[in-house]
Motif scaffolding. Structure first.
Motif, PDB file in Angstrom:
ATOM      1  N   ASN A 162       0.270  -0.886  -0.166  1.00 41.57           N
ATOM      2  CA  ASN A 162       0.146  -0.072  -0.363  1.00 41.57           C
ATOM      3  C   ASN A 162       0.832   1.411  -0.219  1.00 41.57           C
ATOM      4  OD1 ASN A 162      -1.532   2.094   1.094  1.00 41.57           O
ATOM      5  ND2 ASN A 162      -2.934   1.157   1.655  1.00 41.57           N
ATOM      6  N   PRO A 163       0.764   2.056  -1.184  1.00 37.06           N
ATOM      7  CA  PRO A 163       2.000   3.328  -1.188  1.00 37.06           C
ATOM      8  C   PRO A 163       1.695   4.057   0.048  1.00 37.06           C
ATOM      9  CG  PRO A 163       0.147   2.965  -3.281  1.00 37.06           C
ATOM     10  CD  PRO A 163       0.078   1.809  -2.061  1.00 37.06           C
ATOM     11  N   ASP A 164       0.034   4.405   0.462  1.00 46.06           N
ATOM     12  CA  ASP A 164       0.559   5.589   1.284  1.00 46.06           C
ATOM     13  C   ASP A 164       0.909   4.920   2.899  1.00 46.06           C
ATOM     14  OD1 ASP A 164      -1.136   6.585  -0.115  1.00 46.06           O
ATOM     15  OD2 ASP A 164      -3.350   6.214   0.630  1.00 46.06           O
ATOM     16  N   LEU A 165       0.561   3.613   3.226  1.00 47.19           N
ATOM     17  CA  LEU A 165       0.987   3.024   4.508  1.00 47.19           C
ATOM     18  C   LEU A 165       3.322   3.302   4.322  1.00 47.19           C
ATOM     19  CD1 LEU A 165      -1.153  -0.739   5.035  1.00 47.19           C
ATOM     20  CD2 LEU A 165      -1.166   1.970   6.317  1.00 47.19           C
ATOM     21  N   LEU A 166       3.559   2.659   2.921  1.00 43.67           N
ATOM     22  CA  LEU A 166       4.885   3.351   2.706  1.00 43.67           C
ATOM     23  C   LEU A 166       4.898   4.226   2.612  1.00 43.67           C
ATOM     24  CD1 LEU A 166       7.426   2.094   1.314  1.00 43.67           C
ATOM     25  CD2 LEU A 166       6.565   2.745  -0.826  1.00 43.67           C
ATOM     26  N   ARG A 167       4.301   5.430   2.095  1.00 43.97           N
ATOM     27  CA  ARG A 167       5.366   6.808   2.158  1.00 43.97           C
ATOM     28  C   ARG A 167       5.010   6.941   4.121  1.00 43.97           C
ATOM     29  NH1 ARG A 167       1.254   7.588  -2.502  1.00 43.97           N
ATOM     30  NH2 ARG A 167       2.495   7.210  -4.227  1.00 43.97           N
ATOM     31  N   ARG A 168       4.289   6.777   5.475  1.00 43.14           N
ATOM     32  CA  ARG A 168       4.398   6.914   6.303  1.00 43.14           C
ATOM     33  C   ARG A 168       5.466   6.180   7.099  1.00 43.14           C
ATOM     34  NH1 ARG A 168      -2.289   5.850   7.537  1.00 43.14           N
ATOM     35  NH2 ARG A 168      -2.876   6.780   6.091  1.00 43.14           N
ATOM     36  N   ARG A 169       6.143   5.292   6.941  1.00 39.07           N
ATOM     37  CA  ARG A 169       7.286   4.883   6.989  1.00 39.07           C
ATOM     38  C   ARG A 169       8.500   5.870   5.755  1.00 39.07           C
ATOM     39  NH1 ARG A 169       7.602  -1.072   5.073  1.00 39.07           N
ATOM     40  NH2 ARG A 169       9.607  -0.540   6.209  1.00 39.07           N
ATOM     41  N   ILE A 170       8.915   6.799   5.507  1.00 38.68           N
ATOM     42  CA  ILE A 170       9.576   7.286   4.540  1.00 38.68           C
ATOM     43  C   ILE A 170       9.719   8.864   5.184  1.00 38.68           C
ATOM     44  CG2 ILE A 170      10.602   7.556   2.452  1.00 38.68           C
ATOM     45  CD1 ILE A 170       9.758   5.349   1.827  1.00 38.68           C
ATOM     46  N   GLY A 171      10.423   9.723   5.317  1.00 38.50           N
ATOM     47  CA  GLY A 171      10.207  10.784   5.634  1.00 38.50           C
ATOM     48  C   GLY A 171      11.186  11.677   3.791  1.00 38.50           C
ATOM     49  N   TYR A 172      10.881  12.899   3.475  1.00 42.06           N
ATOM     50  CA  TYR A 172      10.647  13.836   2.458  1.00 42.06           C
ATOM     51  C   TYR A 172      10.725  14.631   2.213  1.00 42.06           C
ATOM     52  CZ  TYR A 172       9.916  13.395  -2.615  1.00 42.06           C
ATOM     53  OH  TYR A 172       9.989  13.796  -3.765  1.00 42.06           O
ATOM     54  N   VAL A 173      11.868  15.316   1.956  1.00 41.64           N
ATOM     55  CA  VAL A 173      12.427  16.409   1.946  1.00 41.64           C
ATOM     56  C   VAL A 173      12.052  16.945   0.898  1.00 41.64           C
ATOM     57  CG1 VAL A 173      13.731  18.221   3.250  1.00 41.64           C
ATOM     58  CG2 VAL A 173      13.008  15.895   3.986  1.00 41.64           C
ATOM     59  N   ILE A 174      11.938  18.179   0.158  1.00 42.33           N
ATOM     60  CA  ILE A 174      12.184  18.542  -1.041  1.00 42.33           C
ATOM     61  C   ILE A 174      12.368  20.065  -1.147  1.00 42.33           C
ATOM     62  CG2 ILE A 174      10.013  16.875  -2.184  1.00 42.33           C
ATOM     63  CD1 ILE A 174       8.140  19.194  -2.080  1.00 42.33           C
ATOM     64  N   GLN A 175      12.955  20.449  -2.328  1.00 39.42           N
ATOM     65  CA  GLN A 175      13.056  21.852  -2.671  1.00 39.42           C
ATOM     66  C   GLN A 175      12.500  22.661  -1.980  1.00 39.42           C
ATOM     67  OE1 GLN A 175      14.749  24.449  -6.074  1.00 39.42           O
ATOM     68  NE2 GLN A 175      15.705  22.323  -6.256  1.00 39.42           N
ATOM     69  N   GLN A 176      11.378  22.910  -2.524  1.00 38.70           N
ATOM     70  CA  GLN A 176      11.202  24.040  -1.574  1.00 38.70           C
ATOM     71  C   GLN A 176       9.631  23.716  -0.417  1.00 38.70           C
ATOM     72  OE1 GLN A 176      10.799  27.146  -3.151  1.00 38.70           O
ATOM     73  NE2 GLN A 176      11.766  26.649  -5.592  1.00 38.70           N
ATOM     74  N   THR A 177       9.975  22.720  -0.038  1.00 38.83           N
ATOM     75  CA  THR A 177       9.524  22.477   1.096  1.00 38.83           C
ATOM     76  C   THR A 177       8.135  21.955   1.513  1.00 38.83           C
ATOM     77  OG1 THR A 177       8.706  24.300   2.120  1.00 38.83           O
ATOM     78  CG2 THR A 177      10.877  24.461   3.004  1.00 38.83           C
ATOM     79  N   GLY A 178       7.546  22.138   0.881  1.00 38.83           N
ATOM     80  CA  GLY A 178       5.833  21.818   0.693  1.00 38.83           C
ATOM     81  C   GLY A 178       5.053  21.921   1.374  1.00 38.83           C
ATOM     82  N   LEU A 179       5.643  22.965   2.301  1.00 37.71           N
ATOM     83  CA  LEU A 179       4.984  22.920   4.267  1.00 37.71           C
ATOM     84  C   LEU A 179       2.873  23.716   3.760  1.00 37.71           C
ATOM     85  CD1 LEU A 179       7.945  24.821   6.197  1.00 37.71           C
ATOM     86  CD2 LEU A 179       7.010  22.280   6.149  1.00 37.71           C
ATOM     87  N   PHE A 180       2.327  23.197   4.449  1.00 35.39           N
ATOM     88  CA  PHE A 180       1.267  23.324   4.188  1.00 35.39           C
ATOM     89  C   PHE A 180       0.793  24.763   4.551  1.00 35.39           C
ATOM     90  CE2 PHE A 180       0.526  18.345   4.755  1.00 35.39           C
ATOM     91  CZ  PHE A 180       0.201  18.397   3.449  1.00 35.39           C
ATOM     92  N   PRO A 181       0.826  26.081   3.778  1.00 35.14           N
ATOM     93  CA  PRO A 181       0.435  27.197   4.580  1.00 35.14           C
ATOM     94  C   PRO A 181      -0.475  27.430   5.310  1.00 35.14           C
ATOM     95  CG  PRO A 181      -0.753  27.117   2.005  1.00 35.14           C
ATOM     96  CD  PRO A 181       0.316  25.630   2.727  1.00 35.14           C
ATOM     97  N   HIS A 182      -1.934  26.824   5.416  1.00 36.64           N
ATOM     98  CA  HIS A 182      -2.723  26.929   6.404  1.00 36.64           C
ATOM     99  C   HIS A 182      -2.413  26.530   7.139  1.00 36.64           C
ATOM    100  CE1 HIS A 182      -3.682  23.197   3.704  1.00 36.64           C
ATOM    101  NE2 HIS A 182      -4.096  22.917   5.277  1.00 36.64           N
ATOM    102  N   ARG A 183      -2.018  25.421   7.835  1.00 36.29           N
ATOM    103  CA  ARG A 183      -1.031  25.135   9.035  1.00 36.29           C
ATOM    104  C   ARG A 183      -0.069  25.652   9.713  1.00 36.29           C
ATOM    105  NH1 ARG A 183      -1.417  18.683   7.894  1.00 36.29           N
ATOM    106  NH2 ARG A 183      -3.862  18.599   7.317  1.00 36.29           N
TER     107      ARG A 183
END
Length: 388
Positions: free
Chosen positions: A85-106
């Motif tokens: 399950n890709p969603d469960l997989l991604r919860r096990r992996i930290g992911y950092v991108i160039q533009q941070t991808g922070l949620f602006p409303h949080r």
């Protein structure tokens, strides 16, 4: 492809195994990634580097199934995740991108808490983890917890991006040009900060960059990729600089290999030379006598906590007007943390007083000094001993 040189694994297992990984996009004549096999050991940073279009980001995104592979297997911690399950997989992996991808409303706390909440952590544990991570990336929780991303500088936002990736305490992290959008000074500082964190946390990291200097500075091993993510050389930074596998690698690495050797040694690995120091309350006449006996150009004044503050030559001491010694003279520049490379040291020392770098520990306390002779010896493969 050249066979990778196996590092000293200290019994570490393979944490990420890519087996004959291939990605072919519909309508494309050539694979974006063509039959790639690669092992990443537990706790190491492996850098994927190469020219634009070589497939390095596609490779990394297949690891957490943002992009689905056409064929091949992805094994993480001995589990085949190719069809998990890709969603469960991604919860096990930290992911950092160039533009941070922070949620602006949080708020920053809400951003960092994203994965812990998905994992079902209780609220008290989530709050404690948020504060722990803000402190880890040197952002005071009391100040930053309730701020929004728009209130941050680029460097601060990138720190929060790293904290969010660490939120669920993943064993594996993927980093896609994480510092590429920052100015050079902020970029170097964050690189040093991240290496400090890695020394504490020992995560398994796949890091994508197009910058060979960043690859040399950050990587335990580097995979230099050609078109289709074909590995031209997969080796330690030292061996890539000393023995490029082919003309492509030699051209990609470029000239200046001796200078780049300075990027392979960190200040914390050296034993710096002693220098004559004084404290803030040292009497002026005692300081003058110390300097005359030593014969050097200046004394180094430390504050009450042992942190380097000022250079004091005879002129400064004779003009002393009664203030503490750590407020006289000229500021001690070129302060070198343990994570700084000798390449960083050279950049600082070129314009520093007396062409000296002052080595400090992680708390900023004085350890000793480093001079140009040390850097010269390292670049030539020697020890650069006898600083004075």
């Amino acid at each position: 492809m050249t066979s990778p040189t196996l590092p000293d694994t200290d019994g570490r297992r393979v944490m990420i195994k890519l087996e004959h990984l291939t990605k072919v996009y519909p309508g494309s004549a050539k694979p974006a990634v063509d039959d790639l096999s690669l092992d990443v050991y537990e706790g190491e940073i492996v850098i994927l580097v190469g020219p634009s279009g070589c497939g390095k980001t596609t490779t990394m995104k297949m690891i957490n199934r943002i992009i689905e592979p056409t064929s091949g297997r992805i094994v993480i911690d001995d589990a085949d995740v190719t069809r998990a399950n890709p969603d469960l997989l991604r919860r096990r992996i930290g992911y950092v991108i160039q533009q941070t991808g922070l949620f602006p409303h949080r708020t920053l706390a809400q951003n960092i808490a994203t994965v812990p909440k998905l994992l079902g952590w209780d609220p008290d544990r989530v709050r404690a983890r948020v504060d722990e991570l803000l402190e880890l990336v040197n952002l005071d929780p009391a100040i930053y917890r309730d701020r929004y991303p728009k209130h941050l500088s680029g460097g601060q936002a990138q720190r929060v991006g790293v904290a969010r990736a660490l939120g669920g305490d993943p064993e594996v992290m993927l980093m896609d040009e994480p510092f590429g959008a920052l100015d050079p000074i902020t970029r170097e500082r964050l690189q040093s900060e991240f290496l400090r964190l890695q020394a504490e946390l020992h995560k398994t990291i796949v890091f994508v960059t197009h910058d060979i200097d960043e690859a040399i500075r950050m990587g335990d091993r580097i995979a230099i990729l050609q078109e289709g993510s074909t590995i031209a050389q997969f080796d330690t930074p030292e061996r890539i600089l000393a023995a490029p596998a082919n003309d492509f690698v030699a051209e990609f690495v470029g000239s200046g290999a001796s200078l780049r050797q300075l990027g392979l040694t960190r200040v914390g690995e050296l034993k710096p030379a002693e220098w004559v120091t004084v404290g803030p309350d040292t009497p002026r006449q005692e300081a003058i006598e110390l300097l005359r006996r030593d014969g050097g150009p200046a004394l180094l004044a430390l504050d009450a906590d042992g942190r380097p503050r000022r250079w004091l030559d005879l002129t400064a001491l004779h003009n002393f007007n009664g203030q503490p010694l750590d407020q006289a003279g000229v500021p001690a520049a070129a302060i070198l943390t343990p994570q700084a490379t000798l390449h960083d040291a050279l950049n600082e020392m070129i314009t520093a007083d007396y062409a000296l770098g002052v080595a400090v520990d992680d708390q900023g306390r004085y350890r000793g000094v480093i001079d140009i002779q040390t850097l010269n010896g390292t670049a030539r493969g020697g020890s650069g001993q006898d600083l004075r």
